[in-house]
Design a protein around this motif. Structure first.
Motif, PDB file in Angstrom:
ATOM      1  N   ASN A 132       0.829  -1.210   0.000  1.00  0.00           N
ATOM      2  CA  ASN A 132       0.000   0.000   0.000  1.00  0.00           C
ATOM      3  C   ASN A 132       0.861   1.257   0.000  1.00  0.00           C
ATOM      4  O   ASN A 132       0.518   2.252  -0.658  1.00  0.00           O
ATOM      5  N   LEU A 133       1.982   1.209   0.705  1.00  0.00           N
ATOM      6  CA  LEU A 133       2.898   2.348   0.678  1.00  0.00           C
ATOM      7  C   LEU A 133       3.479   2.517  -0.727  1.00  0.00           C
ATOM      8  O   LEU A 133       3.516   3.626  -1.271  1.00  0.00           O
ATOM      9  N   VAL A 134       3.890   1.405  -1.336  1.00  0.00           N
ATOM     10  CA  VAL A 134       4.362   1.439  -2.725  1.00  0.00           C
ATOM     11  C   VAL A 134       3.258   1.989  -3.620  1.00  0.00           C
ATOM     12  O   VAL A 134       3.499   2.828  -4.497  1.00  0.00           O
ATOM     13  N   GLY A 135       2.034   1.511  -3.407  1.00  0.00           N
ATOM     14  CA  GLY A 135       0.894   1.959  -4.208  1.00  0.00           C
ATOM     15  C   GLY A 135       0.637   3.453  -4.100  1.00  0.00           C
ATOM     16  O   GLY A 135       0.273   4.104  -5.078  1.00  0.00           O
ATOM     17  N   GLU A 136       0.814   4.004  -2.892  1.00  0.00           N
ATOM     18  CA  GLU A 136       0.641   5.451  -2.724  1.00  0.00           C
ATOM     19  C   GLU A 136       1.662   6.217  -3.557  1.00  0.00           C
ATOM     20  O   GLU A 136       1.326   7.204  -4.220  1.00  0.00           O
ATOM     21  N   PHE A 137       2.915   5.770  -3.518  1.00  0.00           N
ATOM     22  CA  PHE A 137       3.944   6.426  -4.328  1.00  0.00           C
ATOM     23  C   PHE A 137       3.661   6.254  -5.819  1.00  0.00           C
ATOM     24  O   PHE A 137       3.811   7.189  -6.605  1.00  0.00           O
ATOM     25  N   MET A 138       3.268   5.049  -6.206  1.00  0.00           N
ATOM     26  CA  MET A 138       2.956   4.801  -7.616  1.00  0.00           C
ATOM     27  C   MET A 138       1.797   5.663  -8.088  1.00  0.00           C
ATOM     28  O   MET A 138       1.822   6.188  -9.199  1.00  0.00           O
ATOM     29  N   ARG A 139       0.786   5.792  -7.258  1.00  0.00           N
ATOM     30  CA  ARG A 139      -0.364   6.619  -7.626  1.00  0.00           C
ATOM     31  C   ARG A 139       0.091   8.048  -7.923  1.00  0.00           C
ATOM     32  O   ARG A 139      -0.302   8.648  -8.923  1.00  0.00           O
ATOM     33  N   GLU A 140       0.949   8.601  -7.076  1.00  0.00           N
ATOM     34  CA  GLU A 140       1.433   9.961  -7.295  1.00  0.00           C
ATOM     35  C   GLU A 140       2.282  10.040  -8.565  1.00  0.00           C
ATOM     36  O   GLU A 140       2.175  11.001  -9.335  1.00  0.00           O
ATOM     37  N   ASN A 141       3.111   9.018  -8.795  1.00  0.00           N
ATOM     38  CA  ASN A 141       3.916   8.978 -10.027  1.00  0.00           C
ATOM     39  C   ASN A 141       3.028   8.884 -11.260  1.00  0.00           C
ATOM     40  O   ASN A 141       3.280   9.552 -12.268  1.00  0.00           O
ATOM     41  N   VAL A 142       2.002   8.050 -11.193  1.00  0.00           N
ATOM     42  CA  VAL A 142       1.097   7.884 -12.333  1.00  0.00           C
ATOM     43  C   VAL A 142       0.335   9.181 -12.606  1.00  0.00           C
ATOM     44  O   VAL A 142       0.179   9.581 -13.766  1.00  0.00           O
ATOM     45  N   LYS A 143      -0.120   9.845 -11.563  1.00  0.00           N
ATOM     46  CA  LYS A 143      -0.819  11.118 -11.762  1.00  0.00           C
ATOM     47  C   LYS A 143       0.101  12.130 -12.450  1.00  0.00           C
ATOM     48  O   LYS A 143      -0.317  12.838 -13.371  1.00  0.00           O
TER      49      LYS A 143
END
Length: 183
Positions: free
Chosen positions: A122-133
């Protein structure tokens, strides 16, 4: 110029700017010393669901990814590099100990927090979400430059960003990671 001078060549998610990925692998081989380490990581510009099935264009982020793939293909970028990366390295003939691994990157924190792995992902996912945005925002010029209507793009960008922020929509990106040693 740099023949046999490096111990490591590392390339991550560079296919967007590479027109001839096989030549990149050949140049990497030439730059490496014998025994040198090659590491390449590419994503395939598709999003997948929790079952690792391609979502396609049934969602806004899927449409955005399809528009990006099309825009890159128009520019002859190596859009499909991730699909055959290990085979391209094998066919070069100068590498051994070739290892391939798919790494599934969650886009957002949507996993159960009951385990340490879930919390970590989930922590990785939070960073990925910001990168994807940020990536969605950064792709605007490329996609518009391929002929998409600006109003259509703005609608797609807005809705794709909303989807990526929605923690109820599990999405992953596949990162194809390949390592090899030069003979």
């Amino acid at each position: 110029m740099y023949r046999g001078q490096f111990d490591v060549v590392n390339g991550r998610m560079i296919a967007m700017g590479i027109k001839d990925y096989k030549s990149l692998i050949s140049e990497s081989s030439a730059a490496l010393r014998s025994g040198g380490f090659l590491q390449l990581q590419e994503w395939d510009f598709f999003i997948v669901d929790a079952q690792k099935q391609v979502i396609g264009t049934d969602c806004w982020f899927g449409r955005w990814c399809a528009a990006l793939r099309q825009s890159l293909a128009i520019r002859n970028a190596s859009v499909n590099a991730a699909e055959g990366l290990d085979n391209m390295i094998r066919s070069n003939g100068t590498f051994h100990d070739i290892q391939q691994q798919d790494v599934w990157m969650p886009v957002g924190p949507f996993l159960s927090e009951d385990t340490a792995e879930g919390r970590h992902l989930n922590l990785v996912g939070e960073f990925m979400r910001e990168n994807v945005k940020a990536f969605i925002n950064g792709g605007k010029t490329l996609i518009l430059g391929s002929g998409m209507n600006p109003e259509e793009y703005n609608k797609m960008e807005f809705n794709a960003t909303l989807e990526v922020q929605d923690e109820n929509i599990p999405m992953y990106l596949r990162l194809n990671c390949v390592t090899a040693r030069k003979l």
